[in-house]
Design a protein around this motif. Structure first.
Motif, mmCIF file in Angstrom:
data_model
loop_
_atom_site.group_PDB
_atom_site.id
_atom_site.type_symbol
_atom_site.label_atom_id
_atom_site.label_comp_id
_atom_site.label_asym_id
_atom_site.label_seq_id
_atom_site.Cartn_x
_atom_site.Cartn_y
_atom_site.Cartn_z
ATOM 1 N N GLN A 194 -72.335 -0.266 8.564
ATOM 2 C CA GLN A 194 -71.284 0.732 8.531
ATOM 3 C C GLN A 194 -71.903 2.123 8.523
ATOM 4 O O GLN A 194 -72.769 2.432 7.698
ATOM 5 C CB GLN A 194 -70.417 0.543 7.288
ATOM 6 C CG GLN A 194 -69.193 1.431 7.242
ATOM 7 C CD GLN A 194 -68.196 1.106 8.348
ATOM 8 O OE1 GLN A 194 -67.979 -0.060 8.672
ATOM 9 N NE2 GLN A 194 -67.597 2.139 8.919
ATOM 10 N N LEU A 195 -71.475 2.968 9.454
ATOM 11 C CA LEU A 195 -72.016 4.313 9.567
ATOM 12 C C LEU A 195 -71.003 5.340 9.106
ATOM 13 O O LEU A 195 -69.785 5.153 9.246
ATOM 14 C CB LEU A 195 -72.393 4.616 11.022
ATOM 15 C CG LEU A 195 -73.460 3.748 11.684
ATOM 16 C CD1 LEU A 195 -73.604 4.132 13.142
ATOM 17 C CD2 LEU A 195 -74.791 3.865 10.955
ATOM 18 N N LEU A 196 -71.507 6.432 8.570
ATOM 19 C CA LEU A 196 -70.652 7.578 8.298
ATOM 20 C C LEU A 196 -70.219 8.180 9.629
ATOM 21 O O LEU A 196 -71.043 8.393 10.520
ATOM 22 C CB LEU A 196 -71.408 8.620 7.477
ATOM 23 C CG LEU A 196 -71.861 8.220 6.079
ATOM 24 C CD1 LEU A 196 -72.732 9.316 5.479
ATOM 25 C CD2 LEU A 196 -70.663 7.946 5.186
ATOM 26 N N GLU A 197 -68.916 8.478 9.767
ATOM 27 C CA GLU A 197 -68.385 9.039 11.002
ATOM 28 C C GLU A 197 -67.436 10.184 10.657
ATOM 29 O O GLU A 197 -66.223 10.085 10.826
ATOM 30 C CB GLU A 197 -67.648 7.970 11.815
ATOM 31 C CG GLU A 197 -68.517 6.782 12.205
ATOM 32 C CD GLU A 197 -67.738 5.686 12.904
ATOM 33 O OE1 GLU A 197 -66.544 5.913 13.226
ATOM 34 O OE2 GLU A 197 -68.294 4.602 13.122
ATOM 35 N N PRO A 198 -67.974 11.303 10.191
ATOM 36 C CA PRO A 198 -67.106 12.403 9.766
ATOM 37 C C PRO A 198 -66.437 13.094 10.948
ATOM 38 O O PRO A 198 -66.918 13.013 12.083
ATOM 39 C CB PRO A 198 -68.085 13.351 9.059
ATOM 40 C CG PRO A 198 -69.387 13.095 9.726
ATOM 41 C CD PRO A 198 -69.394 11.620 10.030
ATOM 42 N N PRO A 199 -65.341 13.782 10.715
ATOM 43 C CA PRO A 199 -64.696 14.556 11.781
ATOM 44 C C PRO A 199 -65.670 15.575 12.363
ATOM 45 O O PRO A 199 -66.498 16.147 11.659
ATOM 46 C CB PRO A 199 -63.536 15.253 11.046
ATOM 47 C CG PRO A 199 -63.291 14.430 9.832
ATOM 48 C CD PRO A 199 -64.621 13.883 9.429
ATOM 49 N N GLY A 200 -65.564 15.766 13.670
ATOM 50 C CA GLY A 200 -66.413 16.738 14.327
ATOM 51 C C GLY A 200 -67.733 16.196 14.826
ATOM 52 O O GLY A 200 -68.505 16.925 15.445
ATOM 53 N N VAL A 201 -67.999 14.911 14.572
ATOM 54 C CA VAL A 201 -69.214 14.262 15.066
ATOM 55 C C VAL A 201 -68.795 13.134 15.997
ATOM 56 O O VAL A 201 -67.923 12.332 15.648
ATOM 57 C CB VAL A 201 -70.068 13.706 13.911
ATOM 58 C CG1 VAL A 201 -71.297 12.982 14.447
ATOM 59 C CG2 VAL A 201 -70.491 14.827 12.980
ATOM 60 N N TYR A 202 -69.424 13.076 17.176
ATOM 61 C CA TYR A 202 -69.063 12.046 18.152
ATOM 62 C C TYR A 202 -69.325 10.663 17.553
ATOM 63 O O TYR A 202 -70.456 10.324 17.219
ATOM 64 C CB TYR A 202 -69.882 12.224 19.427
ATOM 65 C CG TYR A 202 -69.484 11.285 20.545
ATOM 66 C CD1 TYR A 202 -68.339 11.538 21.300
ATOM 67 C CD2 TYR A 202 -70.226 10.149 20.831
ATOM 68 C CE1 TYR A 202 -67.960 10.694 22.325
ATOM 69 C CE2 TYR A 202 -69.861 9.294 21.859
ATOM 70 C CZ TYR A 202 -68.725 9.573 22.595
ATOM 71 O OH TYR A 202 -68.351 8.722 23.610
#
Length: 212
Positions: free
Chosen positions: A2-10
């Protein structure tokens, strides 16, 4: 993983998965030194380490992406750098270069976003990668790059051939348009880039090998 996927990052999408599959198929020689161009969340950098890479340099122009990739690759042999990966100086060459560059043709009447906009023909970054690949690759090194068929895979193959790399399409997959392409579909129809009513694109993975 599971990866961090914050807003603003593809975030990893169909193109990321296709390139990861091609990476698995190609295999990574133990001890390989890898460059991830435009790392985003660091998904490909992480996949490279899990596939056997000894060290990965992951680069992105976005400060938010750099922080995200650093967190996702924490405790892994991944060095994350901020900047234009095609302008930075590297002390050594790479056995493998991975690239999922912006490749969506830019509609002139739309606000541009650097995570996916590839210029008027989608090739602004693709061409730069092709041109710098020979300098980045060690002898016997490999480039794996994914982009849409809307950005002209034949032009990529020809450019890599002119750069003295052996090049071929090694994987391809169709997928439905995402929100960005849906938003630009009418403009693409008007310009003849897609057929009327077309709402599906083909993604391709292109491999370039330095064989000298």
């Amino acid at each position: 993983m599971q990866l961090l996927e914050p807003p603003g990052v593809y975030r990893p999408q169909g193109d990321t998965r296709l390139l990861t599959d091609a990476l698995d198929e190609a295999g990574i020689h133990p001890g390989s030194n890898v460059l991830d161009v435009g790392t985003g969340t660091g998904a490909l950098a992480v996949a490279a380490v899990r596939g056997g890479a000894a060290r990965v340099t992951a680069v992105d122009v976005s400060a938010r992406a750099v922080v995200t990739a650093w967190l996702n690759a924490l405790l892994m042999p991944v060095r994350v750098r901020r900047g234009d990966a095609l302008l930075l100086h590297y002390p050594e060459r790479f056995d493998l270069v991975l690239a999922n560059p912006p490749y969506v043709p830019s509609a002139p009447d739309r606000r541009r976003a650097r995570a996916w906009d590839g210029g008027p023909d989608g090739r602004k970054l693709v061409d730069r990668i092709c041109d710098r690949a020979p300098e980045l690759l060690a002898r016997g090194g490999t480039l794996l790059m994914v982009h849409s068929a809307l950005a002209d895979p034949d032009a990529t193959l020809q450019r890599l051939h002119r750069a003295d790399l052996k090049a071929a399409v090694v994987d391809r997959r169709n997928q439905d348009f995402g929100p960005v392409l849906h938003d630009r579909a009418t403009a693409f129809e008007d310009s003849g880039l897609i057929m009327p009513g077309q709402r599906e694109e083909e993604l391709v993975v292109i491999r370039g090998d330095r064989t000298d």
